[in-house]
Write a protein that holds these residues in place. Structure first.
Motif, PDB file in Angstrom:
ATOM      1  N   ASP A 133       0.812  -1.213   0.000  1.00 11.66           N
ATOM      2  CA  ASP A 133       0.000   0.000   0.000  1.00 11.66           C
ATOM      3  C   ASP A 133       0.847   1.266   0.000  1.00 11.66           C
ATOM      4  O   ASP A 133       0.374   2.337  -0.383  1.00 11.66           O
ATOM      5  N   ASP A 134       2.107   1.147   0.437  1.00 13.98           N
ATOM      6  CA  ASP A 134       2.969   2.329   0.474  1.00 13.98           C
ATOM      7  C   ASP A 134       3.335   2.824  -0.925  1.00 13.98           C
ATOM      8  O   ASP A 134       3.952   3.886  -1.060  1.00 13.98           O
ATOM      9  N   SER A 135       2.943   2.085  -1.950  1.00 15.05           N
ATOM     10  CA  SER A 135       3.177   2.569  -3.328  1.00 15.05           C
ATOM     11  C   SER A 135       2.391   3.862  -3.592  1.00 15.05           C
ATOM     12  O   SER A 135       2.737   4.599  -4.509  1.00 15.05           O
ATOM     13  N   ILE A 136       1.384   4.153  -2.778  1.00 13.81           N
ATOM     14  CA  ILE A 136       0.672   5.439  -2.967  1.00 13.81           C
ATOM     15  C   ILE A 136       1.584   6.626  -2.654  1.00 13.81           C
ATOM     16  O   ILE A 136       1.307   7.741  -3.069  1.00 13.81           O
ATOM     17  N   TYR A 137       2.679   6.380  -1.924  1.00 10.74           N
ATOM     18  CA  TYR A 137       3.671   7.431  -1.668  1.00 10.74           C
ATOM     19  C   TYR A 137       4.822   7.364  -2.678  1.00 10.74           C
ATOM     20  O   TYR A 137       5.848   8.029  -2.488  1.00 10.74           O
ATOM     21  N   GLY A 138       4.665   6.522  -3.686  1.00 15.63           N
ATOM     22  CA  GLY A 138       5.725   6.374  -4.680  1.00 15.63           C
ATOM     23  C   GLY A 138       6.791   5.374  -4.272  1.00 15.63           C
ATOM     24  O   GLY A 138       7.896   5.388  -4.806  1.00 15.63           O
ATOM     25  N   TRP A 139       6.471   4.495  -3.315  1.00 18.89           N
ATOM     26  CA  TRP A 139       7.440   3.536  -2.757  1.00 18.89           C
ATOM     27  C   TRP A 139       7.413   2.266  -3.618  1.00 18.89           C
ATOM     28  O   TRP A 139       6.551   1.417  -3.454  1.00 18.89           O
ATOM     29  N   PHE A 140       8.336   2.236  -4.564  1.00 19.60           N
ATOM     30  CA  PHE A 140       8.415   1.154  -5.543  1.00 19.60           C
ATOM     31  C   PHE A 140       9.834   0.595  -5.568  1.00 19.60           C
ATOM     32  O   PHE A 140      10.789   1.318  -5.304  1.00 19.60           O
ATOM     33  N   SER A 141       9.962  -0.645  -5.949  1.00 19.23           N
ATOM     34  CA  SER A 141      11.207  -1.319  -6.366  1.00 19.23           C
ATOM     35  C   SER A 141      11.984  -1.942  -5.221  1.00 19.23           C
ATOM     36  O   SER A 141      11.927  -1.511  -4.067  1.00 19.23           O
ATOM     37  N   GLU A 247       8.943  -5.920   6.911  1.00 21.37           N
ATOM     38  CA  GLU A 247       8.665  -4.485   6.845  1.00 21.37           C
ATOM     39  C   GLU A 247       9.867  -3.718   7.382  1.00 21.37           C
ATOM     40  O   GLU A 247      10.216  -3.854   8.559  1.00 21.37           O
ATOM     41  N   THR A 249       9.944  -0.749   8.216  1.00 22.17           N
ATOM     42  CA  THR A 249       9.489   0.136   9.281  1.00 22.17           C
ATOM     43  C   THR A 249       9.322  -0.590  10.614  1.00 22.17           C
ATOM     44  O   THR A 249       9.185   0.051  11.647  1.00 22.17           O
TER      45      THR A 249
ATOM     46  N   PRO B   5      -1.711   4.688  -7.504  1.00 21.20           N
ATOM     47  CA  PRO B   5      -2.106   3.358  -7.047  1.00 21.20           C
ATOM     48  C   PRO B   5      -3.095   3.495  -5.883  1.00 21.20           C
ATOM     49  O   PRO B   5      -3.022   4.452  -5.117  1.00 21.20           O
ATOM     50  N   PRO B   7      -4.723   2.080  -2.290  1.00 32.70           N
ATOM     51  CA  PRO B   7      -4.466   1.137  -1.205  1.00 32.70           C
ATOM     52  C   PRO B   7      -5.492   0.004  -1.253  1.00 32.70           C
ATOM     53  O   PRO B   7      -6.604   0.187  -1.745  1.00 32.70           O
ATOM     54  N   TYR B  68      13.774   9.496  -5.641  1.00 35.45           N
ATOM     55  CA  TYR B  68      13.556   8.875  -6.954  1.00 35.45           C
ATOM     56  C   TYR B  68      13.787   9.932  -8.037  1.00 35.45           C
ATOM     57  O   TYR B  68      13.143  10.980  -8.009  1.00 35.45           O
ATOM     58  N   HIS B  72       8.529   4.858 -11.316  1.00 38.22           N
ATOM     59  CA  HIS B  72       8.258   3.441 -11.540  1.00 38.22           C
ATOM     60  C   HIS B  72       6.783   3.222 -11.855  1.00 38.22           C
ATOM     61  O   HIS B  72       6.337   2.099 -11.967  1.00 38.22           O
ATOM     62  N   PHE B  76       3.652   8.989 -11.083  1.00 36.94           N
ATOM     63  CA  PHE B  76       4.726   9.716 -10.401  1.00 36.94           C
ATOM     64  C   PHE B  76       5.649  10.440 -11.375  1.00 36.94           C
ATOM     65  O   PHE B  76       6.623  11.061 -10.957  1.00 36.94           O
ATOM     66  N   TYR B  82      11.323  13.002  -6.436  1.00 37.90           N
ATOM     67  CA  TYR B  82      10.514  13.043  -5.207  1.00 37.90           C
ATOM     68  C   TYR B  82      11.136  12.137  -4.149  1.00 37.90           C
ATOM     69  O   TYR B  82      11.880  11.216  -4.469  1.00 37.90           O
ATOM     70  N   VAL B  84      10.881   9.558  -0.695  1.00 38.55           N
ATOM     71  CA  VAL B  84      10.090   8.652   0.135  1.00 38.55           C
ATOM     72  C   VAL B  84      10.896   8.434   1.402  1.00 38.55           C
ATOM     73  O   VAL B  84      12.115   8.226   1.339  1.00 38.55           O
ATOM     74  N   ILE B  86      11.153   7.133   5.791  1.00 39.35           N
ATOM     75  CA  ILE B  86      10.653   6.410   6.963  1.00 39.35           C
ATOM     76  C   ILE B  86      10.553   7.428   8.098  1.00 39.35           C
ATOM     77  O   ILE B  86      11.536   8.111   8.417  1.00 39.35           O
ATOM     78  N   GLN B  94       6.368   3.370  13.164  1.00 38.95           N
ATOM     79  CA  GLN B  94       7.037   3.989  12.022  1.00 38.95           C
ATOM     80  C   GLN B  94       6.207   3.760  10.761  1.00 38.95           C
ATOM     81  O   GLN B  94       5.498   2.765  10.656  1.00 38.95           O
ATOM     82  N   ASN B  98       5.952  10.756   2.460  1.00 37.55           N
ATOM     83  CA  ASN B  98       6.734  11.781   1.760  1.00 37.55           C
ATOM     84  C   ASN B  98       6.905  12.985   2.677  1.00 37.55           C
ATOM     85  O   ASN B  98       6.008  13.314   3.457  1.00 37.55           O
TER      86      ASN B  98
END
Lengths: 380, 136
Positions: A133-141, A247, A249, B5, B7, B68, B72, B76, B82, B84, B86, B94, B98
């Motif tokens: 679900d963190d891909s909504i923040y652009g977290w890919f790969s 994870e 995190t 994308p 959730p 990035y 990807h 984006f 941009y 990403v 933690i 945690q 962004n």
């Protein structure tokens, strides 16, 4: 119950096989696995009918249901024990451990452990996939996970970009000398620093190759190898495993790996310490993974890597030759089994860049984003 | 414009996403005082299923980040470069998010505060740098 140290040297890698590495268009992972297994059986000098366990690491980019049984069918085998195992790159060592445990328990006698994948000419989407679900923040790969760990390592220990370059430089030098390596181009620290940023702080030269190919090993007891007259059997002195949260995190720390745990078991089994090790093959999917693994095994202290590895310490003529066939950064991006093959060659004395008088070789495999870890120590 | 994308909203994590829609960042807390994210139906520490969703103060700090330079995913492409990151909330859990500032302004352990942004139908927990510490 057999204790850990009694297992040291009791089992061997009796044969190794591989395909070419790089672009192998049109080949299925089954086809690649069969070729590598055939070569491993030929290397051991045994017929497939002697093999009663077939353990395969799941292809990363092309998962299939009942994959282990499909491979057995393609090889005309009816193993007593067989199947596909998924834990990322640490699966190779886990499967060798499973093979030994099954033989020790009398469930089988000879095991093939193998892996194949074809992301280079096939589907490589796995490596740039959304991270939940963190891909909504652009977290890919896959690379991004390592990049965020590398950033934290630089924050906590003041690790410099050129420190990571020491790893890439050593692997690329050794790969350049390997006629079977996919990437044969040496680099300097300067050219490393100039290589383009991928996902910052990762540079291109921090990242492993994407490769088609397969590899396989034959596992049996030392006694069995002697009975079969196998000359080149290499003893397994130590084995260990460890796993943490998938994870990032939810980890206690980003800058320690399960090499601490898997290394502890493997060193205890082998009765060795880091200072006793002659040559290493360390999982270098990204330079940060190799750096943290070497720290966690105790080869150097955290934050001291740059000083320790300076002046070519990890290179073939240095204090601790590292990834002597080029590793994931230069030989092939295959997740880990090639490192075990190179360890076997070093112990046989037949490596392309042979470390003189090497009496042992430590191999590290890891999977996910430093989520799973395996350590293997071979003897000469 | 390509959509972000989505959730995967389930019975378990729906309170978390509903919380953001209502302007609150929620984490989970079990009867034994363990706190966690992302949402799950058992405490990952003690496996208790007796938990509640608790509102975070929205204060936290930056643990690590990446930048990035290429996208990807088509959504984006107009966002690069941009970051990403933690983020560690002051309450403990945690999360990935962004930081809404120029990438070159990111510094280790910088103090952060929550802001909730709507993108399409999804409400996202994002963070601003806290320009002033509480004691200054």
């Amino acid at each position: 119950m057999t204790n850990l140290t009694q297992m040291s040297g009791k089992y061997v890698i009796a044969g190794i096989g591989q395909t070419a590495f790089g672009k192998l268009p049109g080949r299925t992972t089954i086809s690649l696995n069969v070729e590598a297994c055939k070569n491993a059986l030929d290397d051991a000098g045994i017929e497939k009918d002697l093999v009663d366990a077939l353990l395969v690491k799941t292809p990363t980019s092309a998962r299939e249901f009942m994959y282990g049984q499909k491979l057995a069918a393609a090889m005309g085998m009816r193993p007593k024990i067989g199947g596909a195992w998924d834990q990322g790159g640490a699966a190779n060592i886990a499967l060798i451990c499973n093979a030994i445990n099954s033989i020790e328990a009398g469930q089988c006698e000879i095991a093939l452990v193998c892996y194949a994948d074809n992301p280079k000419t096939g589907n490589r989407e796995h490596y740039s996939r959304p991270r939940g679900d963190d891909s909504i923040y652009g977290w890919f790969s896959t690379a991004a996970g390592y990049a965020i760990i590398q950033q934290r390592h630089m924050i906590e220990f003041g690790t410099k970009a050129q420190d990571f370059g020491l790893i890439a430089k050593a692997a690329r030098r050794h790969g350049a000398a390997n006629p079977n390596a996919q990437l044969r181009k040496e680099i300097t620290i300067d050219s490393y620093l100039q290589s383009p940023m991928q996902i910052e702080p990762l540079r291109r030269d921090d990242c492993c190759l994407v490769s088609d190919g397969a590899a396989a090993v034959v596992i049996m007891s030392a006694v069995k190898a002697r009975d079969l007259g196998i000359d080149y059997a290499v003893p397994i002195l130590g084995l260990g495993q460890g796993q943490t949260s998938a994870e990032l995190t939810n980890r206690q720390t980003l800058t320690s790996t399960e090499a601490v745990v898997s290394g502890k078991t493997a060193f205890a089994m082998a009765g060795l310490q880091a200072k006793d090790i002659d040559v290493v093959q360390i999982y270098d999917c990204f330079t940060i993974a190799a750096m943290m693994t070497l720290e966690d095994y105790g080869f150097c202290q955290k934050g001291q890597f740059g000083a320790w590895a300076a002046n070519g310490y990890l290179e073939i003529d240095g204090g601790l030759p590292f990834n002597t066939s080029g590793g994931l950064l230069s030989e092939t991006g295959m997740p880990g089994l090639q490192l075990i093959l190179e360890g076997v060659k070093q112990m046989r004395g037949t490596a392309n860049l042979q470390v003189a008088n090497a009496k042992n070789c430590l191999i590290s495999n890891q999977g996910g984003t430093m989520h799973t870890h395996g350590t293997l120590i071979l003897g000469a | 414009m390509t959509e972000l994308p989505h959730p995967n909203i389930t019975e378990i994590n729906k309170p978390f996403w509903d919380g953001l829609k209502n302007g609150e960042l929620l984490f989970q807390e079990c009867q034994n005082g363990h706190r966690w994210l992302p949402a799950s139906d058992f405490c990952p520490h003690c496996l208790s299923s007796n938990f509640k969703f608790t509102k975070s103060s929205g204060q936290g700090k930056l643990i690590s980040w990446v930048v990035y330079n290429t996208a990807h995913h088509p959504a984006f492409q107009n966002k690069v470069p941009y970051n990403v990151a933690i983020i560690k909330l002051d309450e403990g859990p945690q999360l990935i998010s962004n930081i809404l500032c120029p990438n070159e302004k990111l510094t280790p352990d910088m103090r952060l505060r929550l802001t909730i942004e709507q993108e399409g139908e999804t409400y996202l927990a994002k963070f601003f740098p806290q320009l002033h510490d509480n004691h200054t």
